[in-house]
Scaffold this motif. Structure first.
Motif, PDB file in Angstrom:
ATOM      1  N   CYS A 129       0.804  -1.230   0.000  1.00  0.00           N
ATOM      2  CA  CYS A 129       0.000   0.000   0.000  1.00  0.00           C
ATOM      3  C   CYS A 129       0.833   1.274   0.000  1.00  0.00           C
ATOM      4  O   CYS A 129       0.294   2.355  -0.228  1.00  0.00           O
ATOM      5  CB  CYS A 129      -0.952   0.009   1.193  1.00  0.00           C
ATOM      6  SG  CYS A 129      -0.151   0.211   2.804  1.00  0.00           S
ATOM      7  N   GLY A 130       2.135   1.170   0.284  1.00  0.00           N
ATOM      8  CA  GLY A 130       3.007   2.337   0.212  1.00  0.00           C
ATOM      9  C   GLY A 130       3.075   3.191   1.458  1.00  0.00           C
ATOM     10  O   GLY A 130       3.842   4.149   1.504  1.00  0.00           O
ATOM     11  N   ASN A 163      -4.206  -0.892  -4.924  1.00  0.00           N
ATOM     12  CA  ASN A 163      -3.153  -0.768  -5.924  1.00  0.00           C
ATOM     13  C   ASN A 163      -3.291  -1.767  -7.072  1.00  0.00           C
ATOM     14  O   ASN A 163      -2.312  -2.305  -7.575  1.00  0.00           O
ATOM     15  CB  ASN A 163      -1.770  -0.928  -5.265  1.00  0.00           C
ATOM     16  CG  ASN A 163      -1.575   0.039  -4.128  1.00  0.00           C
ATOM     17  OD1 ASN A 163      -1.800   1.218  -4.287  1.00  0.00           O
ATOM     18  ND2 ASN A 163      -1.177  -0.464  -2.982  1.00  0.00           N
ATOM     19  N   SER A 166      -2.899   1.632 -11.992  1.00  0.00           N
ATOM     20  CA  SER A 166      -1.993   2.781 -11.951  1.00  0.00           C
ATOM     21  C   SER A 166      -2.662   3.958 -12.643  1.00  0.00           C
ATOM     22  O   SER A 166      -3.391   3.788 -13.631  1.00  0.00           O
ATOM     23  CB  SER A 166      -0.668   2.463 -12.640  1.00  0.00           C
ATOM     24  OG  SER A 166       0.031   1.455 -11.942  1.00  0.00           O
ATOM     25  N   ARG A 219       3.979  -8.269  -7.834  1.00  0.00           N
ATOM     26  CA  ARG A 219       3.703  -7.497  -6.613  1.00  0.00           C
ATOM     27  C   ARG A 219       4.996  -7.136  -5.887  1.00  0.00           C
ATOM     28  O   ARG A 219       4.981  -6.810  -4.709  1.00  0.00           O
ATOM     29  CB  ARG A 219       2.797  -8.289  -5.666  1.00  0.00           C
ATOM     30  CG  ARG A 219       1.362  -8.491  -6.172  1.00  0.00           C
ATOM     31  CD  ARG A 219       0.508  -9.140  -5.086  1.00  0.00           C
ATOM     32  NE  ARG A 219      -0.827  -9.445  -5.530  1.00  0.00           N
ATOM     33  CZ  ARG A 219      -1.858  -8.605  -5.424  1.00  0.00           C
ATOM     34  NH1 ARG A 219      -1.675  -7.407  -4.894  1.00  0.00           N
ATOM     35  NH2 ARG A 219      -3.059  -8.966  -5.847  1.00  0.00           N
ATOM     36  N   ARG A 646      -1.086   3.353  -7.618  1.00  0.00           N
ATOM     37  CA  ARG A 646       0.321   3.232  -7.263  1.00  0.00           C
ATOM     38  C   ARG A 646       1.125   4.494  -7.533  1.00  0.00           C
ATOM     39  O   ARG A 646       1.975   4.882  -6.747  1.00  0.00           O
ATOM     40  CB  ARG A 646       0.953   2.069  -8.039  1.00  0.00           C
ATOM     41  CG  ARG A 646       0.508   0.695  -7.575  1.00  0.00           C
ATOM     42  CD  ARG A 646       1.256  -0.376  -8.332  1.00  0.00           C
ATOM     43  NE  ARG A 646       0.959  -1.710  -7.818  1.00  0.00           N
ATOM     44  CZ  ARG A 646       1.567  -2.802  -8.227  1.00  0.00           C
ATOM     45  NH1 ARG A 646       2.490  -2.728  -9.172  1.00  0.00           N
ATOM     46  NH2 ARG A 646       1.250  -3.970  -7.709  1.00  0.00           N
ATOM     47  N   ASN A 647       0.897   5.122  -8.681  1.00  0.00           N
ATOM     48  CA  ASN A 647       1.708   6.274  -9.074  1.00  0.00           C
ATOM     49  C   ASN A 647       0.941   7.593  -8.954  1.00  0.00           C
ATOM     50  O   ASN A 647       1.244   8.559  -9.647  1.00  0.00           O
ATOM     51  CB  ASN A 647       2.206   6.098 -10.506  1.00  0.00           C
ATOM     52  CG  ASN A 647       1.068   5.946 -11.506  1.00  0.00           C
ATOM     53  OD1 ASN A 647      -0.048   5.587 -11.123  1.00  0.00           O
ATOM     54  ND2 ASN A 647       1.343   6.207 -12.767  1.00  0.00           N
ATOM     55  N   LYS A 651       0.313   9.820  -3.469  1.00  0.00           N
ATOM     56  CA  LYS A 651       0.368   8.467  -2.923  1.00  0.00           C
ATOM     57  C   LYS A 651       1.321   8.322  -1.739  1.00  0.00           C
ATOM     58  O   LYS A 651       1.019   7.664  -0.749  1.00  0.00           O
ATOM     59  CB  LYS A 651       0.792   7.499  -4.030  1.00  0.00           C
ATOM     60  CG  LYS A 651       0.956   6.045  -3.574  1.00  0.00           C
ATOM     61  CD  LYS A 651      -0.371   5.467  -3.128  1.00  0.00           C
ATOM     62  CE  LYS A 651      -0.233   4.013  -2.724  1.00  0.00           C
ATOM     63  NZ  LYS A 651      -1.485   3.452  -2.219  1.00  0.00           N
TER      64      LYS A 651
END
Length: 690
Positions: A129-130, A163, A166, A219, A646-647, A651
């Motif tokens: 998830c970042g 995610n 993108s 992933r 994601r990008n 984020k």
């Protein structure tokens, strides 16, 4: 004769009643004495603990030192009362994961042994998830894939949908003429594939006991190992911290806050909204000379804790020792960069500027940009050209390239316990030790052209967004640029072309033609920037409005907004006067709207969506800070970030507020127990700050 025994009985009863009352009074006195003795004993024990934990030097402070220590103590008490609920929540989340591990191993939770991660000082993020990882997490025993415990719990529950896609460029370049209401160019560029097309990722693999295996390369994993429970802090460190903070929270009471504010009707305030029966239509707006007293701080906290913006006048009075003209700042920065280079090589100076009409960045000569800042620039058809420098300097830290400006700016800000980036006791970011990676909270400058007339397209604006932290924004320089009469006529003609283009495209999409909303006539109080700040409780309605009418907005290349991820994080919408009127009529939502004048500072609480339009050429310098009152908002924003593509531009979890909570509470514990300003080690233990 018969009355004599009766009267004697009455007297005996009276005597017994009097004796009973006396006995009750004696009993009550004894109880009060016992309670008083108990209270004295508790007080003596409390004082003994304080003396035992306080060094001799801390108790032998001079008068100025005592005052400084008192401020640190008050800030520490304020922090523990505001942050304790969130530490309890963090520990509860970690205990759930530990409890699952205990069931997996068949042992009590206390007997679980976990390896300590060797990434003690780095910023560690979840590979799914970042978001940043605070303490407990799972790591592959075969590679370096790491997963936060929130993702672990969602995966086991079958809820993880993060995610899977993108964000891609959805905007077509239809040529410069299209931006001005003309026909699209024949060789227009096509957008990339639809953003709704999800990326096909391999499913998460779980054992019969719901152990999570490392995912495949799609992933970012190896697909071979198993995710094992790891820790960052020492075992049980956060729970020990919670227990200590609980004790101190019971021992030190939080000072009573100001219950009611009189500035709504009179005093230092500014009318910013016209909501029916609204008690928050006026904003607290003191002069900076009136912000130093404890009463002023309590007044500020009264409004700040309710999520209200605050304006402060006269801030530039404390920052006059430096020149805030952007041309002077540019030349000083250029000299500083040149002197820092070992080899002085002549390089072509360029500025990366944003063209607000096309929404694209291009490189121009500094002189060209700075001349336009003073006198204005226009396209061949007379439409005002709006250029912006955002987050300048882009590559270097402001305090490194312009150290004197940064020092004067930081020292001149109001309400220093919140805004000072190094010593602010109520700025959680200052609690991070020197050996921990810190977020870049500024200062940063924003230099842009402006126009008093609302153009509708290509305005010099900061579109609706939510900041990652609290912010203070100071308007340090303005330059008024007047439109010529010929320009005004051209603008009127071009606006008609824009409206016709909008109607044509709506018909082609099969949409109902929008009804033109007659907005109020433009008026101005001579400010440099127009702010619209929305209440937190109106964020959902605002988001729904933007999703409903998203195709009526234009972004890059003046193309319509077709895809919305999160309307408050995408930064693709600006509400014109017409849209603000419709929002009020259909959803009952009205922002705080006001003009920021030169020398004024605007405090923006986290969680409040806001937008800004420059009415003149403006130079603003802004800084972020992290206040204890808004920690809940920061955590909510972190959860929003988890759900973005994601990008996506918003984020990254740059703030790492959970880490700040822990370090701030560790420091508060030491301030209260030992009277010294100390921090915490990465293992959760305490260590003195140098």
């Amino acid at each position: 004769m018969e009355g004599t025994p009766a009267s004697g009985l009455v007297r005996r009863r009276r005597i017994m009643t009097m004796r009973q009352r006396e006995e009750e009074r004696v009993a009550r006195r004894k109880e009060e004495e016992i309670e008083a003795a108990r209270q004295r004993k508790v007080t003596q024990e409390r004082e003994a603990r304080k003396k035992a934990s306080s060094s001799t030097s801390a108790r032998s402070l001079d008068s100025s030192g005592s005052e400084s220590q008192k401020r640190r103590k008050n800030n520490a008490v304020y922090n523990i009362h505001h942050l304790l609920p969130y530490l309890i929540k963090l520990n509860r989340e970690q205990f759930e994961e530990k409890l699952f591990e205990a069931k997996l191993r068949g042992v009590p939770p206390k007997e679980i042994e976990m390896k300590k991660s060797n990434c003690a000082l780095e910023r560690v993020s979840c590979d799914a998830c970042g978001t940043s990882i605070l303490d407990l997490h799972r790591r592959c025993n075969n590679c370096e894939f790491e997963l936060c415990i929130t993702c672990c719990q969602e995966i086991r529950a079958g809820k993880i949908l993060l995610n899977q896609f993108s964000a891609k460029n959805q905007y077509r370049d239809r040529g410069a003429g299209y931006c001005h209401g003309g026909e699209p160019a024949k060789d227009e560029t096509a957008p990339e594939p639809k953003e709704e097309e999800t990326i096909k990722l391999s499913p998460w693999s779980l054992s019969p006991k719901r152990e999570i295996f490392c995912p495949g390369p799609d992933r970012r994993g190896c697909g071979k190992g198993k995710l094992v429970l790891m820790r960052m802090f020492k075992a049980g460190g956060l729970k020990q911290l919670e227990n200590r903070v609980r004790e101190l929270a019971g021992e030190y009471e939080l000072a009573k806050q100001q219950a009611r504010c009189e500035c709504k009707d009179r005093g230092p305030s500014r009318k910013a909204a016209h909501r029916d029966a609204g008690r928050d239509n006026r904003l607290f707006c003191p002069h900076i000379k009136d912000t130093e007293s404890p009463e002023a701080m309590r007044h500020f906290q009264h409004h700040w804790s309710k999520g209200e913006p605050v304006l402060v006048r006269g801030v530039l009075d404390r920052m006059k020792r430096v020149n805030w003209d952007p041309a002077d700042m540019w030349h000083r920065a250029k000299r500083a960069k040149k002197s820092s280079q070992e080899e002085e090589e002549e390089e072509e100076d360029k500025m990366d500027v944003l063209d607000c009409l096309a929404g694209c960045v291009g490189s121009v000569e500094p002189g060209l940009f700075l001349d336009g800042y003073r006198t204005g620039r226009a396209y061949e058809n007379g439409w005002p050209m709006m250029w912006k420098l955002k987050d300048w300097p882009p590559e270097d830290r402001f305090d490194e390239i312009l150290p004197h400006h940064a020092k004067i700016y930081s020292a001149g800000l109001p309400f220093q316990p919140y805004t000072n980036p190094k010593t602010g006791g109520l700025n959680l970011a200052t609690s991070l030790p020197d050996d921990v990676v810190k977020p870049d909270l500024g200062p940063k400058s924003y230099i842009a052209y402006g126009c008093r007339q609302e153009l509708g397209r290509g305005d010099s604006v900061t579109k609706i967004h939510l900041d990652i932290a609290d912010a203070i924004n100071v308007l340090v320089h303005t330059e008024e640029v007047e439109l010529s009469e010929e320009q005004r006529i051209n603008i009127k003609d071009l606006k008609r072309k824009h409206d016709e283009q909008d109607r044509t495209e709506e018909e082609a999409r099969g949409k109902k033609i929008r009804q033109k909303v007659n907005a109020e006539p433009e008026s101005s109080q001579g400010g440099g920037a127009l702010w619209d700040i929305f209440r937190r409780e109106d964020a959902t309605k605002l988001s729904n409005y933007l999703r409903k009418y998203h195709q009526q907005f234009r972004h890059t290349h003046c193309d319509t907004v077709e895809t919305v991820y999160n309307p408050l994080h995408d930064e693709t919408f600006y509400l014109t006067k017409a849209h603000k009127k419709r929002l009020r009529e259909e959803y009952g939502v009205e922002a705080w709207t006001f003009e920021q004048k030169e020398g004024e500072a605007v405090f923006v609480p986290a969680g409040c969506p806001h937008q800004v339009r420059n009415l003149s050429s403006c130079t603003k310098v802004a800084m972020d800070f992290v206040s204890p009152e808004n920690v809940g908002q920061f955590l909510d924003l972190t959860e929003d970030f988890r759900k973005l593509p994601r990008n996506h531009r918003a984020k990254e979890d740059k703030l790492e507020v959970k880490k700040m909570i822990v370090h701030t509470l560790c420091e508060a514990v030491h301030v209260l127990e030992s009277g010294s300003r100390q921090g915490t080690g990465r293992d959760g233990s305490s260590s003195s700050r140098s």
